[in-house]
Design an enzyme around this catalytic site. Structure first.
Site, mmCIF file in Angstrom:
data_model
loop_
_atom_site.group_PDB
_atom_site.id
_atom_site.type_symbol
_atom_site.label_atom_id
_atom_site.label_comp_id
_atom_site.label_asym_id
_atom_site.label_seq_id
_atom_site.Cartn_x
_atom_site.Cartn_y
_atom_site.Cartn_z
ATOM 1 N N LYS A 16 0.830 -1.209 0.000
ATOM 2 C CA LYS A 16 0.000 0.000 0.000
ATOM 3 C C LYS A 16 0.864 1.258 0.000
ATOM 4 O O LYS A 16 0.353 2.378 -0.048
ATOM 5 C CB LYS A 16 -0.896 0.013 1.240
ATOM 6 N N LYS A 66 15.010 -6.401 4.853
ATOM 7 C CA LYS A 66 15.331 -5.408 5.882
ATOM 8 C C LYS A 66 16.715 -5.640 6.518
ATOM 9 O O LYS A 66 17.360 -4.683 6.942
ATOM 10 C CB LYS A 66 14.260 -5.394 6.973
ATOM 11 N N GLY A 130 11.446 -10.092 14.656
ATOM 12 C CA GLY A 130 11.911 -8.839 14.070
ATOM 13 C C GLY A 130 10.979 -7.668 14.336
ATOM 14 O O GLY A 130 11.425 -6.549 14.601
ATOM 15 N N ARG A 152 6.769 -17.332 22.797
ATOM 16 C CA ARG A 152 6.676 -18.796 22.803
ATOM 17 C C ARG A 152 8.039 -19.396 23.155
ATOM 18 O O ARG A 152 8.141 -20.256 24.022
ATOM 19 C CB ARG A 152 6.212 -19.243 21.408
ATOM 20 N N THR A 153 9.079 -18.921 22.474
ATOM 21 C CA THR A 153 10.443 -19.325 22.814
ATOM 22 C C THR A 153 10.970 -18.300 23.817
ATOM 23 O O THR A 153 11.395 -17.202 23.438
ATOM 24 C CB THR A 153 11.334 -19.331 21.552
ATOM 25 N N LYS A 156 14.313 -16.124 23.587
ATOM 26 C CA LYS A 156 14.411 -14.973 22.679
ATOM 27 C C LYS A 156 13.895 -13.699 23.351
ATOM 28 O O LYS A 156 14.435 -12.612 23.148
ATOM 29 C CB LYS A 156 13.611 -15.244 21.386
ATOM 30 N N TYR A 217 -2.936 -6.119 10.617
ATOM 31 C CA TYR A 217 -4.226 -5.522 10.303
ATOM 32 C C TYR A 217 -4.865 -6.317 9.182
ATOM 33 O O TYR A 217 -4.210 -7.120 8.504
ATOM 34 C CB TYR A 217 -4.090 -4.042 9.894
HETATM 35 P P1 ATR Z 1 8.243 -10.874 12.423
HETATM 36 O O1 ATR Z 1 9.225 -10.218 11.511
HETATM 37 O O2 ATR Z 1 6.810 -10.758 11.995
HETATM 38 O O3 ATR Z 1 8.454 -10.480 13.844
HETATM 39 P P2 ATR Z 1 9.564 -13.343 13.051
HETATM 40 O O4 ATR Z 1 10.843 -12.609 13.297
HETATM 41 O O5 ATR Z 1 9.590 -14.629 12.309
HETATM 42 O O6 ATR Z 1 8.531 -12.439 12.263
HETATM 43 O O7 ATR Z 1 8.862 -13.561 14.477
HETATM 44 C C1 ATR Z 1 7.618 -14.189 14.604
HETATM 45 C C2 ATR Z 1 7.169 -14.081 16.074
HETATM 46 O O8 ATR Z 1 5.850 -14.626 16.192
HETATM 47 C C3 ATR Z 1 8.048 -14.876 17.029
HETATM 48 O O9 ATR Z 1 8.036 -14.199 18.282
HETATM 49 C C4 ATR Z 1 7.314 -16.217 17.106
HETATM 50 O O10 ATR Z 1 7.593 -16.958 18.278
HETATM 51 P P3 ATR Z 1 8.911 -17.898 18.358
HETATM 52 O O11 ATR Z 1 10.068 -16.986 18.558
HETATM 53 O O12 ATR Z 1 8.664 -18.783 19.520
HETATM 54 O O13 ATR Z 1 8.969 -18.638 17.040
HETATM 55 C C5 ATR Z 1 5.884 -15.735 17.110
HETATM 56 N N1 ATR Z 1 4.910 -16.751 16.667
HETATM 57 C C6 ATR Z 1 4.720 -17.233 15.414
HETATM 58 N N2 ATR Z 1 3.703 -18.105 15.379
HETATM 59 C C7 ATR Z 1 3.216 -18.186 16.642
HETATM 60 C C8 ATR Z 1 2.165 -18.917 17.266
HETATM 61 N N3 ATR Z 1 1.381 -19.756 16.555
HETATM 62 N N4 ATR Z 1 1.954 -18.756 18.590
HETATM 63 C C9 ATR Z 1 2.724 -17.900 19.305
HETATM 64 N N5 ATR Z 1 3.742 -17.197 18.788
HETATM 65 C C10 ATR Z 1 3.989 -17.319 17.482
#
Ligand code: ATR
Length: 274
Positions: A16, A66, A130, A152-153, A156, A217
């Site tokens: 967009k 990025k 990120g 979740r992790t 991190k 969004y």
């Molecule tokens: P982005 O650039 O959108 O932040 P990313 O760096 O891949 O993408 O990070 C995705 C985030 O969403 C992470 O915090 C991930 O958790 P993990 O670090 O444990 O992988 C979280 N995430 C993705 N799917 C998820 C889910 N189904 N439930 C909870 N957390 C999720």
């Protein structure tokens, strides 16, 4: 000669940004062009160099470039350095300057457009990828009482909290370790919404005093926003405003003029719902 700008990404078809910057330039009467460009995965540096050598003035950088933009820049702003990623390039005096306006955009949308305040507030941020890394410095600079990053992790989240502790009171943990009492602001920065998942959260983290914001969004409210509604949160927003406000900050860096964001958010919201 027209000043040229563009957004580089892969995929890019649904961006967009050209609409947003066209509206900004009309509103501020700036003569400029802004296009979207699909960049082959192994041709980022080559394409940026070509764009700059043809007189291009600046770029927005989106997924998945990025980090490459971060490495490519000759100079980085402090917020780009801490975000570990670059979404805006500025070509100036034969140098490539890398900035990150995502976090500024979020904070601007929340404080200026929505009228929520971070100052003295208890803030919960879900996710540690990120997107979350990009918003922590600008949030901490608003002087919240505390920021808890939950992921979740868990490791991190702990790492991010350590890195950003120089900017304010911040802790990291897993979802099950989140304090089970209401937060003032909860920001969903996980990509869980894409798959329709909701992070498992303790029962009492949200109530009718909580403000909830999803960085994602869409046409429909996200699962996180529906959850916030079920908790009677006092205000609920999605990330469309952040998208427009990060673009406005890039526009300001390039043109030295701050466009109005609210009319552009309204325009995009209408287009999204039609
Ligand atoms: P982005 O650039 O959108 O932040 P990313 O760096 O891949 O993408 O990070 C995705 C985030 O969403 C992470 O915090 C991930 O958790 P993990 O670090 O444990 O992988 C979280 N995430 C993705 N799917 C998820 C889910 N189904 N439930 C909870 N957390 C999720």
């Amino acid at each position: 000669m027209t000043d040229n700008y563009a957004v580089f990404g892969n995929p890019i078809a649904h961006s967009k940004s050209p609409d947003i910057h066209r509206l900004f330039s009309e509103q501020t009467q700036q003569t400029m062009s802004y296009t979207k460009q699909l960049v082959e995965l192994d041709e980022f540096e080559k394409t940026v160099t070509e764009f700059a050598s043809q007189g291009g003035c600046g770029l927005n950088i989106t997924v998945p470039f990025k980090l490459e933009a971060f490495d490519f820049a000759d100079e980085l702003t402090s917020r780009a350095q801490n975000a570990g990623a670059v979404n805006t390039l500025l070509f100036k005096d034969n140098k490539v300057i890398g900035d990150n306006t995502d976090g500024f955009g979020l904070v601007y949308d929340i404080t200026e457009n929505l009228g929520w305040s971070f100052s003295g507030k208890k803030v919960l941020i879900l996710g540690a990828g990120g997107a979350v890394r990009g918003i922590l410095q600008p949030i901490l600079e608003q002087h919240p009482n505390s920021v808890c990053v939950a992921n979740r992790t868990a490791s991190k989240a702990v790492e991010l909290a350590e890195h950003f502790s120089k900017f304010g009171s911040i802790t990291g943990c897993g979802f099950s370790e989140i304090e089970d009492s209401p937060f003032d602001i909860i920001i969903n920065g996980t990509s869980a919404s894409i798959s329709g998942d909701l992070p498992p959260l303790p029962e009492k983290v949200a109530d009718n005093t909580t403000h909830a914001y999803d960085l994602m969004y869409g046409k429909e409210p996200t699962v996180f926003m529906k959850w916030a509604a079920s908790k009677n949160c006092t205000a609920i927003a999605d990330g469309l405003g952040m998208l427009v406000c990060q673009a406005a900050e890039s526009f300001y860096l390039w043109r030295g003029v701050r466009p109005e964001t609210k009319p552009v958010i309204t325009y995009l919201r209408t287009a999204l719902n039609s």
